[in-house]
Design a protein around this motif. Structure first.
Motif, mmCIF file in Angstrom:
data_model
loop_
_atom_site.group_PDB
_atom_site.id
_atom_site.type_symbol
_atom_site.label_atom_id
_atom_site.label_comp_id
_atom_site.label_asym_id
_atom_site.label_seq_id
_atom_site.Cartn_x
_atom_site.Cartn_y
_atom_site.Cartn_z
ATOM 1 N N ILE A 94 11.303 11.057 -3.875
ATOM 2 C CA ILE A 94 10.967 10.404 -5.142
ATOM 3 C C ILE A 94 11.399 8.942 -5.130
ATOM 4 N N LEU A 95 12.595 8.651 -4.647
ATOM 5 C CA LEU A 95 13.084 7.270 -4.647
ATOM 6 C C LEU A 95 12.271 6.390 -3.702
ATOM 7 N N SER A 96 11.741 6.964 -2.626
ATOM 8 C CA SER A 96 10.929 6.165 -1.707
ATOM 9 C C SER A 96 9.614 5.735 -2.348
ATOM 10 N N ALA A 97 9.282 6.326 -3.498
ATOM 11 C CA ALA A 97 8.066 5.928 -4.221
ATOM 12 C C ALA A 97 8.169 4.532 -4.805
ATOM 13 N N GLU A 98 9.356 3.918 -4.730
ATOM 14 C CA GLU A 98 9.479 2.540 -5.207
ATOM 15 C C GLU A 98 8.501 1.615 -4.469
ATOM 16 N N THR A 99 8.162 1.969 -3.223
ATOM 17 C CA THR A 99 7.205 1.147 -2.479
ATOM 18 C C THR A 99 5.845 1.131 -3.162
ATOM 19 N N VAL A 100 5.419 2.293 -3.633
ATOM 20 C CA VAL A 100 4.132 2.391 -4.320
ATOM 21 C C VAL A 100 4.162 1.618 -5.628
ATOM 22 N N PHE A 101 5.260 1.740 -6.370
ATOM 23 C CA PHE A 101 5.363 1.033 -7.648
ATOM 24 C C PHE A 101 5.471 -0.477 -7.436
ATOM 25 N N ALA A 102 6.109 -0.909 -6.348
ATOM 26 C CA ALA A 102 6.149 -2.334 -6.044
ATOM 27 C C ALA A 102 4.743 -2.870 -5.825
ATOM 28 N N ALA A 103 3.931 -2.118 -5.082
ATOM 29 C CA ALA A 103 2.544 -2.530 -4.849
ATOM 30 C C ALA A 103 1.747 -2.527 -6.149
ATOM 31 N N LEU A 104 1.971 -1.512 -6.996
ATOM 32 C CA LEU A 104 1.242 -1.419 -8.261
ATOM 33 C C LEU A 104 1.582 -2.586 -9.189
ATOM 34 N N PHE A 105 2.875 -2.874 -9.341
ATOM 35 C CA PHE A 105 3.270 -3.976 -10.210
ATOM 36 C C PHE A 105 2.858 -5.327 -9.619
ATOM 37 N N GLY A 106 2.887 -5.433 -8.296
ATOM 38 C CA GLY A 106 2.409 -6.667 -7.667
ATOM 39 C C GLY A 106 0.931 -6.888 -7.933
ATOM 40 N N PHE A 107 0.164 -5.804 -7.925
ATOM 41 C CA PHE A 107 -1.274 -5.880 -8.199
ATOM 42 C C PHE A 107 -1.534 -6.250 -9.659
ATOM 43 N N LEU A 108 -0.806 -5.615 -10.585
ATOM 44 C CA LEU A 108 -1.052 -5.809 -12.007
ATOM 45 C C LEU A 108 -0.511 -7.128 -12.540
ATOM 46 N N LEU A 109 0.665 -7.532 -12.073
ATOM 47 C CA LEU A 109 1.353 -8.678 -12.662
ATOM 48 C C LEU A 109 1.285 -9.957 -11.842
ATOM 49 N N MET A 110 1.053 -9.832 -10.523
ATOM 50 C CA MET A 110 1.086 -11.015 -9.670
ATOM 51 C C MET A 110 -0.196 -11.201 -8.865
ATOM 52 N N ASN A 111 -1.188 -10.373 -9.152
ATOM 53 C CA ASN A 111 -2.494 -10.502 -8.506
ATOM 54 C C ASN A 111 -2.417 -10.352 -6.990
ATOM 55 N N ASP A 112 -1.483 -9.524 -6.524
ATOM 56 C CA ASP A 112 -1.396 -9.258 -5.089
ATOM 57 C C ASP A 112 -2.630 -8.493 -4.634
ATOM 58 N N ARG A 113 -3.167 -8.894 -3.524
ATOM 59 C CA ARG A 113 -4.328 -8.201 -2.952
ATOM 60 C C ARG A 113 -4.096 -7.992 -1.460
ATOM 61 N N LEU A 114 -4.550 -6.861 -0.952
ATOM 62 C CA LEU A 114 -4.415 -6.547 0.463
ATOM 63 C C LEU A 114 -5.791 -6.405 1.099
ATOM 64 N N ASN A 115 -5.894 -6.850 2.365
ATOM 65 C CA ASN A 115 -7.126 -6.596 3.100
ATOM 66 C C ASN A 115 -7.057 -5.181 3.685
ATOM 67 N N ALA A 116 -8.086 -4.806 4.416
ATOM 68 C CA ALA A 116 -8.148 -3.444 4.966
ATOM 69 C C ALA A 116 -6.965 -3.156 5.888
ATOM 70 N N SER A 117 -6.569 -4.161 6.685
ATOM 71 C CA SER A 117 -5.434 -3.983 7.588
ATOM 72 C C SER A 117 -4.149 -3.738 6.811
ATOM 73 N N GLY A 118 -3.950 -4.505 5.750
ATOM 74 C CA GLY A 118 -2.749 -4.343 4.945
ATOM 75 C C GLY A 118 -2.694 -2.995 4.257
ATOM 76 N N ILE A 119 -3.831 -2.540 3.727
ATOM 77 C CA ILE A 119 -3.880 -1.230 3.071
ATOM 78 C C ILE A 119 -3.561 -0.124 4.074
ATOM 79 N N ALA A 120 -4.122 -0.245 5.278
ATOM 80 C CA ALA A 120 -3.850 0.752 6.321
ATOM 81 C C ALA A 120 -2.376 0.755 6.695
ATOM 82 N N GLY A 121 -1.771 -0.438 6.771
ATOM 83 C CA GLY A 121 -0.351 -0.538 7.094
ATOM 84 C C GLY A 121 0.521 0.104 6.034
ATOM 85 N N CYS A 122 0.207 -0.152 4.753
ATOM 86 C CA CYS A 122 0.960 0.458 3.653
ATOM 87 C C CYS A 122 0.852 1.973 3.692
#
Length: 296
Positions: free
Chosen positions: A247-275
């Motif tokens: 459960i605590l390792s899910a912070e990675t997913v929430f970091a990506a979610l908040f980065g997407f919603l609040l900071m307009n973070d975007r990943l290309n296909a390579s980045g998504i595959a890496g995550c």
């Protein structure tokens, strides 16, 4: 508190820690990394100190006050915490919230590897393929088309080593002292003081800059360090260890979610595959040891 409620509390911790990456990135608009880290952890110290004082009084009443060796252990934890937090904060200057969240989580497969190297504790077989998978995911996330990784990514990757060492030692020290809040308060204090001393000699600290970053500092210090850590300690008293780790390792997913919603973070296909690869390895390295021994 039952297991279900404990798991919900730990999920809330993961949300807090994931969202804190945004505050850490935003805070760099007013202050530099070491200043941010120092003030953040001193605020965390203030939040945890009442609980630490209560534990100190309880230990004193039983004649079980911490020994000088315990103070050395807490000091070591504070140094590791400072290096992990400072390196991560420096990395956030030039990398995204999403990258920082996933790369920080590399400490998960590092912990059993370091336990093998330092404590001679044999790791589960799953550590080896998941470590290779994490390295591959890191390469994809940092940009497979580039020869060198982003500088900020390299700082965050380095921070994961100190996070792993901290995770490896904190449980042993807290268990020996039987005072988790006292350990937390002590390590936060050491981390904050050393960070500010280092900042005083290498950064420009201004009241205007602190004021500009005040909201981010308060969130990262009070909510992430103070409340997040306290909730983690409470939740892990009632949750199964495997539940807590996953459960605590899910912070990675929430970091990506908040980065997407609040900071307009975007990943290309390579980045998504890496995550995806890093997240899969993080979960696998925690679930695989739970399988029957016949499967090893």
């Amino acid at each position: 508190m039952n297991r279900f409620r404990a798991n919900l509390l730990l999920l809330a911790v993961a949300v807090i820690w994931g969202s804190a990456f945004v505050a850490q990135a935003e805070g760099m608009a007013g202050v530099e990394p070491l200043t941010f880290t120092g003030i953040r952890f001193l605020l965390g110290t203030a939040i945890v100190s009442p609980l630490a004082w209560r534990e100190w009084c309880a230990l004193s009443s039983r004649g079980a006050r911490p020994l000088p060796t315990d103070a050395i252990g807490v000091g070591l934890l504070g140094v590791l915490l400072m290096l992990g937090a400072a390196f991560q904060q420096i990395g956030l200057v030039s990398t995204s919230v999403t990258n920082a969240g996933f790369l920080t989580a590399l400490y998960v497969p590092l912990v059993p590897l370091l336990a093998w190297l330092i404590l001679r504790t044999r790791p589960h077989w799953s550590v080896w393929p998941t470590s290779i998978g994490c390295l591959a995911g890191t390469w994809l996330l940092s940009g497979a088309a580039e020869v060198d990784p982003v500088v900020g990514d390299a700082w965050v990757i380095a921070s994961s080593v100190f996070w792993a060492l901290h995770v490896l030692l904190v449980g042993r020290i807290a268990e020996r002292m039987a005072a988790p809040f006292l350990v937390a308060c002590g390590q936060f204090l050491v981390c904050g003081v050393i960070s500010l001393i280092w900042a005083a000699g290498s950064e420009t600290i201004t009241l205007a800059g602190i004021h500009q970053a005040s909201l981010a500092i308060v969130y990262a210090g009070v909510v992430s360090v103070g409340i997040g850590f306290t909730a983690q300690v409470v939740g892990q008293r009632y949750a199964q260890p495997a539940d807590a780790a996953i459960i605590l390792s899910a912070e990675t997913v929430f970091a990506a979610l908040f980065g997407f919603l609040l900071m307009n973070d975007r990943l290309n296909a390579s980045g998504i595959a890496g995550c995806a690869l890093i997240l899969a390895c993080i979960i696998a390295v925690q679930i695989a040891p739970l399988t029957p021994r016949a499967c090893e």
